[in-house]
Write a protein that holds these residues in place. Structure first.
Motif, PDB file in Angstrom:
ATOM      1  N   THR A   1      32.520 -41.250 -23.764  1.00  0.00           N
ATOM      2  CA  THR A   1      32.481 -40.085 -24.575  1.00  0.00           C
ATOM      3  C   THR A   1      34.005 -39.683 -25.096  1.00  0.00           C
ATOM      4  OG1 THR A   1      30.407 -39.509 -23.364  1.00  0.00           O
ATOM      5  CG2 THR A   1      31.577 -37.541 -24.233  1.00  0.00           C
TER       6      THR A   1
ATOM      7  N   ALA B   1      24.071 -41.273 -25.182  1.00  0.00           N
ATOM      8  CA  ALA B   1      24.838 -41.800 -24.057  1.00  0.00           C
ATOM      9  C   ALA B   1      24.079 -42.130 -22.939  1.00  0.00           C
ATOM     10  CB  ALA B   1      26.103 -41.038 -23.968  1.00  0.00           C
TER      11      ALA B   1
ATOM     12  N   VAL C   1      26.705 -45.923 -25.826  1.00  0.00           N
ATOM     13  CA  VAL C   1      26.402 -45.145 -26.765  1.00  0.00           C
ATOM     14  C   VAL C   1      25.507 -45.474 -27.715  1.00  0.00           C
ATOM     15  CG1 VAL C   1      27.144 -43.286 -28.100  1.00  0.00           C
ATOM     16  CG2 VAL C   1      28.402 -43.545 -26.057  1.00  0.00           C
TER      17      VAL C   1
END
Length: 401
Positions: free
Chosen positions: A91, A214, A228
Motif C-alpha cells: 500500500t 489488497a 494487490v
C-alpha cells in the motif's frame, strides 16, 4: 453442507497444542499442505527467474501459479496480481505511485473504520502532494460506516477513496459497492483493504467495485505474503520507482527485489486448501472457492452468534459495535481489568486472543479506548469449533464474575 470441522482441524498441526486459537484476525495457523508445498519447493530447488536452467524455470512456474491462485481467490486476472512482502508495504508502494498524479487542491477520502495500513500511507502521500484528506466517520454505537455520507464527501476533485471491506477490530462489512459507485461517478479510484474480509467469505473484486484490492495470505492459512489485485490496464498507467534493469512490464514493475519463491508456492497451496473446505464443491478452482468460502462464512457466523450472545449476557462486559453485516469478530472489555490483563488471563487458560488497538488507530480513537489500552479482540475462522467458543466464554465469565 455439513461442515466437517474435524477433518478441517486435522489439517492444522498447530491446533494439537491444546490452545483455542481465537486470534485469527492477527494471523491464521498453517495447514500441512501449505507447509509441505513450501518444503517441497526448497527440496526441488529453484533459482532466480529468467535464467536458462531448469531451477530458474521452476521459480517462474511458482510465480505464475501463485498469481493465478490469488486471481482465482478474489476474482481477478493473474496479470493484475502484484505480489509483495505484505499489504502495508504494497500500500505504501501504491500510495507513492498514485500520489505522483495528485496536485494541490485534489482530495482523497479515507475512513475512520480502517486499519492504519489503509490510512497512514494515504495521509502521508497526500501531505507530500498538497492534496486534502476528507474523512468518512463511523457510528460509534453500531460500528457502522454509513455509505450515504460519501455523497457529501466525494466531489470533482476526489482522486482516491480508500475503504476497508471488513474492519479488523469490529468486523464491520461496509457497503463497499455503494461507496465505490459514488467514487467512480466522479472518476475517482477505489482502493479496498480486503485483508480481514478475504478469509471470511467469497470475494469478487468486480462486484465490490475495487480498482485495487489488497489481501494478505497469512490471514487465510498461507505464509506472510501480500498481494494487490488490479486491472492490468490500470497498472499500466502507473510508474513506480524501480531499478533501471528490473522488469518494466506489469505486474512485475511493482515488485522490488527477488521474490520468496518457496513462500509463493505456499500461497498457491493455501488457495487450494480453501477451495477444498467444502468437499462437495465442484467445478473450476474459482467455483470451488466461492462454494467453500460461503460454507465457511455460514459456519463461522453460526458459532459467532453463540459467542456474542454469551458475552452480551455477562455483567461487566462491554462490546463495541453491532454492525448489521460483519465477520465473526468481536471487540470487548471486561470491567475492572485492562485488555492486556484479560488477554493474559485467557492465555493462562489456553485461549489465544489479542488486546490493544490492533492498528485500528482511528476507530479506537472514536470509541474512546485507544489511550486506555484498547479492547480485547476474539474472532473465529473456519478451523475454530464450539469448544473454542465455550472455553472463551467460561474464562471470561470467571473473570467478570
Amino acid at each position: 453442507m455439513v461442515f466437517d470441522i474435524a477433518t478441517i482441524r486435522a489439517a492444522y498441526p498447530a491446533l494439537t497444542d491444546g490452545y483455542a486459537y481465537l486470534d485469527g484476525a492477527a494471523g491464521t495457523q498453517t495447514p500441512t499442505a501449505v507447509i509441505d508445498a513450501i518444503a517441497q519447493a526448497y527440496r526441488a530447488g529453484f533459482g532466480n527467474v529468467t535464467g536458462a536452467f531448469p531451477a530458474s524455470r521452476r521459480a517462474e512456474l511458482i510465480v505464475r501459479e501463485c498469481r493465478q491462485a490469488v486471481a482465482d481467490l478474489v476474482g481477478g486476472v493473474p496479470e493484475g496480481v502484484v505480489l509483495g512482502q505484505n499489504m502495508t508495504t504494497l500500500t505504501y508502494r501504491f500510495s507513492q505511485a498514485l500520489a505522483a498524479t495528485w496536485r494541490p487542491g485534489d482530495e482523497i477520502v479515507l475512513s475512520r473504520l480502517d486499519h492504519d495500513a489503509n490510512v497512514r500511507p494515504w495521509v502521508q502521500a497526500a501531505a507530500r502532494a498538497g492534496a486534502a484528506v476528507r474523512w468518512a466517520e463511523i457510528d460509534a454505537a453500531s460500528g457502522e460506516l454509513p455509505a450515504d455520507q460519501y455523497g457529501a464527501l466525494v466531489g470533482e476533485r476526489t482522486r482516491l477513496v480508500a475503504v476497508t471491506a471488513a474492519s479488523n477490530a469490529l468486523g464491520t462489512r461496509p457497503d463497499v459497492p455503494a461507496i465505490a459507485a459514488r467514487a467512480h461517478a466522479v472518476g475517482a479510484l477505489v482502493y479496498v483493504d480486503g485483508v480481514h474480509a478475504t478469509p471470511h467469505g467469497p470475494t469478487d473484486v468486480a462486484a465490490l467495485g475495487a480498482d485495487f484490492y489488497a489481501t494478505s495470505a497469512y490471514k487465510w492459512s498461507g505464509p506472510h505474503i501480500g498481494a494487490v489485485i488490479a486491472a492490468p490496464s490500470l497498472l499500466e498507467t502507473l510508474r513506480p520507482d524501480k531499478l533501471a534493469p528490473s522488469p518494466d512490464a506489469v505486474p512485475g514493475r511493482f515488485e522490488t527485489g527477488t521474490s520468496p519463491f518457496g513462500d509463493l508456492a505456499g500461497v498457491t497451496a493455501a488457495v487450494e486448501h480453501l477451495a477444498g473446505l467444502d468437499p462437495a464443491a465442484t467445478g473450476t478452482r474459482r467455483a470451488r472457492l466461492l462454494t467453500s468460502l460461503a460454507a465457511a462464512e455460514a459456519y463461522e457466523l453460526e458459532h459467532f452468534a453463540a459467542l456474542r450472545e454469551g458475552l452480551e449476557k455477562m455483567d461487566g462486559v462491554t462490546i463495541y459495535g453491532r454492525p448489521a453485516r460483519h465477520t465473526a469478530t468481536v471487540y470487548f472489555n471486561v470491567a475492572g481489568h485492562t485488555p492486556r490483563q484479560v488477554a493474559e488471563y485467557l492465555a493462562e487458560r489456553r485461549v489465544n486472543v489479542w488486546s490493544g488497538h490492533n492498528y485500528a488507530w482511528e476507530a479506537t480513537g472514536v470509541l474512546g479506548v485507544r489511550d486506555t489500552g484498547g479492547a480485547v479482540r476474539a474472532g473465529l475462522v473456519h478451523y475454530n469449533d464450539r469448544s473454542d467458543v465455550d472455553r472463551l466464554l467460561d474464562a471470561v465469565a470467571q473473570l467478570a464474575g
